[in-house]
Design an enzyme around this catalytic site. Structure first.
Site: not given
Length: 268
Positions: A100-103, A216
């Site tokens: 996944r990649l964050d929003k 992050k």
């Protein structure tokens, strides 16, 4: 290949559902009704029919997608646009995201219908590298860079991260570099008011893990705050610069093999 596996991978239904269809005499192979879900068939040779329609085996699919910021990595969501929403109905059949990649993160995302491929690519023992470009508030000194490169604690239940690679591209005041920073940032509504005089840094970071919000959290651990993040590379596969955000294309066999040297790719 087993008949029930063939039907499930052809999106007729779940493995349990297609077994019931076979047992109920609703599937024919080469003109003959069959009742055994375990019967062996050969894709692209045997003719499988359900409800008077020939069931074509789709084969394995591997897709490169340039994920835009603002959508979530999911198949279905009632509140947010998903990565699947960028695909046509036909192209999206059977696909699911690999990882996944964050929003708010952009860039390279892979989608497939091959569960084993996804499992192997994400397996921590294979240490497949992921390269990101970032902008962050704060400066990254040589000491901070060394901490990231050697592995750093990112808190909570996660252990120290594996060693990472860091390349600093630019550093200076936000007001001086504003035109170079993408307009879509994690805190774009407050950027100019609160950070105009702050120091910002851009660079590339390469990691070999997939902990939640890892990049992050790593930069936060050295006192920096990510305001832009884009994934450019997975293993040896780079994001196709011709793909605009929201666009996608099929991977070549060579591209698939290059990012999964630890497994054999069949039927592609």
């Amino acid at each position: 290949m087993r008949l029930d596996k063939y039907l499930a991978e052809s999106y007729v239904g779940s493995r349990k559902e297609v077994r019931n269809l076979i047992i109920d005499g609703l599937i024919s192979v080469n003109g003959e009704l069959v009742y055994d879900p375990a019967i062996e068939i050969t894709e692209k040779v045997d003719q499988i029919i359900y409800k008077d329609e020939v069931i074509e085996y789709p084969g394995k699919r591997y897709i490169m997608f340039n994920k835009p910021a603002g959508c979530i990595t999911a198949k279905i969501d009632e509140k947010h646009k998903t990565v699947i929403d960028y695909f046509t109905k036909e192209d999206s059949k059977g696909l699911f995201p690999v990882g996944r990649l964050d929003k708010d993160t952009e860039g390279l995302l892979l989608l497939t219908n091959d569960g084993e491929f996804a499992h192997q690519l994400m397996h921590p023992n294979h240490h497949v590298s992921k390269k990101y470009f970032f902008w962050c508030l704060g400066t990254i000194t040589e000491d901070k860079k060394t901490l990231l490169e050697n592995g750093i604690s990112i808190g909570e239940d996660d252990d120290t991260t594996c060693p990472a690679k860091i390349e600093i591209i630019r550093s200076g005041r936000y007001e001086e570099l504003e035109e170079q920073i993408p307009s879509y940032t994690y805190d774009s509504t407050n950027m100019k008011n609160n950070t105009y005089l702050q120091m910002v840094t851009s660079g590339y970071i390469t990691i070999t893990e997939g902990k939640k919000h890892q990049v992050k959290r790593m930069l936060k651990a050295i006192g920096c705050y990510v305001i832009y993040l884009k994934r450019f590379q997975i293993g040896e596969l780079e994001l196709d610069e011709k793909l605009q955000p929201g666009d996608y294309r099929v991977l070549t066999r060579k591209e698939v093999e290059n990012i999964t040297p630890f497994m054999k790719i069949d039927n592609y």
